[in-house]
Design an enzyme around this catalytic site. Sequence first.
Site, PDB file in Angstrom:
ATOM      1  N   MET A  44       0.844  -1.196   0.000  1.00  0.00           N
ATOM      2  CA  MET A  44       0.000   0.000   0.000  1.00  0.00           C
ATOM      3  C   MET A  44       0.883   1.253   0.000  1.00  0.00           C
ATOM      4  O   MET A  44       0.423   2.344   0.328  1.00  0.00           O
ATOM      5  CB  MET A  44      -0.930  -0.003   1.215  1.00  0.00           C
ATOM      6  CG  MET A  44      -1.903  -1.190   1.161  1.00  0.00           C
ATOM      7  SD  MET A  44      -3.466  -0.885   1.980  1.00  0.00           S
ATOM      8  CE  MET A  44      -2.937  -0.550   3.635  1.00  0.00           C
ATOM      9  N   HIS A  48       9.075   0.941   3.418  1.00  0.00           N
ATOM     10  CA  HIS A  48      10.178   0.964   4.385  1.00  0.00           C
ATOM     11  C   HIS A  48      11.070  -0.244   4.107  1.00  0.00           C
ATOM     12  O   HIS A  48      10.839  -0.993   3.135  1.00  0.00           O
ATOM     13  CB  HIS A  48       9.644   0.979   5.819  1.00  0.00           C
ATOM     14  CG  HIS A  48       8.608  -0.075   6.100  1.00  0.00           C
ATOM     15  ND1 HIS A  48       8.895  -1.423   6.081  1.00  0.00           N
ATOM     16  CD2 HIS A  48       7.276   0.013   6.372  1.00  0.00           C
ATOM     17  CE1 HIS A  48       7.817  -2.107   6.364  1.00  0.00           C
ATOM     18  NE2 HIS A  48       6.800  -1.265   6.528  1.00  0.00           N
ATOM     19  N   HIS A  51       9.427  -3.602   3.256  1.00  0.00           N
ATOM     20  CA  HIS A  51       9.002  -3.767   1.856  1.00  0.00           C
ATOM     21  C   HIS A  51      10.217  -4.009   0.958  1.00  0.00           C
ATOM     22  O   HIS A  51      10.171  -4.838   0.044  1.00  0.00           O
ATOM     23  CB  HIS A  51       8.284  -2.503   1.357  1.00  0.00           C
ATOM     24  CG  HIS A  51       7.024  -2.177   2.078  1.00  0.00           C
ATOM     25  ND1 HIS A  51       6.903  -1.092   2.901  1.00  0.00           N
ATOM     26  CD2 HIS A  51       5.815  -2.797   2.089  1.00  0.00           C
ATOM     27  CE1 HIS A  51       5.671  -1.038   3.386  1.00  0.00           C
ATOM     28  NE2 HIS A  51       4.998  -2.063   2.914  1.00  0.00           N
ATOM     29  N   GLY A 162       5.211 -10.066   3.890  1.00  0.00           N
ATOM     30  CA  GLY A 162       5.952 -10.066   5.151  1.00  0.00           C
ATOM     31  C   GLY A 162       5.269 -10.963   6.186  1.00  0.00           C
ATOM     32  O   GLY A 162       4.036 -10.983   6.295  1.00  0.00           O
ATOM     33  N   GLN A 168      -2.734 -12.150   8.066  1.00  0.00           N
ATOM     34  CA  GLN A 168      -2.954 -11.825   6.646  1.00  0.00           C
ATOM     35  C   GLN A 168      -2.308 -12.889   5.749  1.00  0.00           C
ATOM     36  O   GLN A 168      -2.906 -13.359   4.781  1.00  0.00           O
ATOM     37  CB  GLN A 168      -2.366 -10.448   6.349  1.00  0.00           C
ATOM     38  CG  GLN A 168      -2.258 -10.123   4.860  1.00  0.00           C
ATOM     39  CD  GLN A 168      -1.814  -8.705   4.600  1.00  0.00           C
ATOM     40  OE1 GLN A 168      -2.609  -7.799   4.720  1.00  0.00           O
ATOM     41  NE2 GLN A 168      -0.570  -8.493   4.211  1.00  0.00           N
ATOM     42  N   SER A 200       6.866  -1.059  10.285  1.00  0.00           N
ATOM     43  CA  SER A 200       5.483  -0.937   9.826  1.00  0.00           C
ATOM     44  C   SER A 200       5.269   0.503   9.384  1.00  0.00           C
ATOM     45  O   SER A 200       5.827   1.427   9.988  1.00  0.00           O
ATOM     46  CB  SER A 200       4.528  -1.254  10.989  1.00  0.00           C
ATOM     47  OG  SER A 200       3.233  -0.781  10.706  1.00  0.00           O
TER      48      SER A 200
HETATM   49  O1  PAF Z   1      -0.073  -5.717   3.681  1.00  0.00           O
HETATM   50  C1  PAF Z   1      -0.482  -4.798   2.940  1.00  0.00           C
HETATM   51  O2  PAF Z   1       0.200  -3.800   2.691  1.00  0.00           O
HETATM   52  C2  PAF Z   1      -1.864  -4.902   2.338  1.00  0.00           C
HETATM   53  O3  PAF Z   1      -2.759  -5.508   3.206  1.00  0.00           O
HETATM   54  C3  PAF Z   1      -1.883  -5.616   0.971  1.00  0.00           C
HETATM   55  C4  PAF Z   1      -1.448  -7.064   1.088  1.00  0.00           C
HETATM   56  C5  PAF Z   1      -0.975  -4.885  -0.002  1.00  0.00           C
HETATM   57  C6  PAF Z   1      -3.304  -5.603   0.397  1.00  0.00           C
HETATM   58  O4  PAF Z   1      -3.774  -4.306   0.226  1.00  0.00           O
END
Ligand code: PAF
Length: 297
Positions: A44, A48, A51, A162, A168, A200
């Site tokens: 999104m 950082h 990612h 991650g 998730q 985060s």
């Molecule tokens: O973890 C995230 O940044 C979001 O939940 C994702 C997986 C990109 C879905 O929008």
Amino acid sequence: MTSNDNERSTTDDRCRIITTVADIRTITDSARAGGESVGFVPTMGYLHDGHASLIRAAREANDLVVASIFVNPLQFAPDEDLDAYPKDLDRDRYIATEAGVDVLFVPPVEEMYPHGAVLTSVSVAELSAKWDGETRPTHFTGVATVVSKLFNIIGSCSAYFGEKDFQQLAIIRRAVADLSMPVNVVGCPIVREPDGLAMSSRNIYLSPEDRVAAVVLSRALAAGADAVQAGTSDPTEVEAAMTEVFSAEPRARLDYAAVVDPESLDRPERLGTTTQLLVAAYLGSTRLIDNRTVKVF
Ligand code: PAF
């Protein structure tokens, strides 16, 4: 050098930015047609080091690396401030390029949801209702829906997530398995600040005092891991060890400190060889999560 290298190169050496579904499909389809593997990192934005580590993992294992930046409205509840989500595309482009991305897919909302309302959703029932799902009841259906949509757009690929967002990741793995999506889901280790706080995008919301106190999450996990290593087989003892650490930090409001099965996310009766610890807590109004896997042999 492959046929797609020219297409990917830019005059200023930064990655390409693609905004339409048709264009990104052309790029990933032609990569696969040329025998190239595709690595995909959904994000999104407001990238950082966490990612960047996902992009680097994708870079090491694939010919073409695509990352998406899309702040997905479906995963925000009406009381969560979607418009306040931090954005900095220039910085994201720099970080993504440094980490080795070839293409950034940055679709506007109208491109992703052209009909406005979304009538079709992917809901990974039981896995979405517990833990974070209790405080954010619509969140994981929003995540599973957008991730499924992104997988449909990007096509067959390895996708990098991650392990910090443990629930998730479990939900995405299950959706991919249940719906036979042609995606190899790769979980990547949590990246931490020097004091142990998991990286985060939300950490920027912490006041300086709460930022210092936020280390309580990783400390609680360490206490839980110590309890497991000490030989207990009782999840309650491990949860008590984690909760005690939170009790000593008045700035933190504990949501949960739990021992779960890594796949079902249910609380086990007894500990096995792999124990998954989950914590969630508020520092001020910022909700942080963290987790740790403890293996005992
Ligand atoms: O973890 C995230 O940044 C979001 O939940 C994702 C997986 C990109 C879905 O929008």
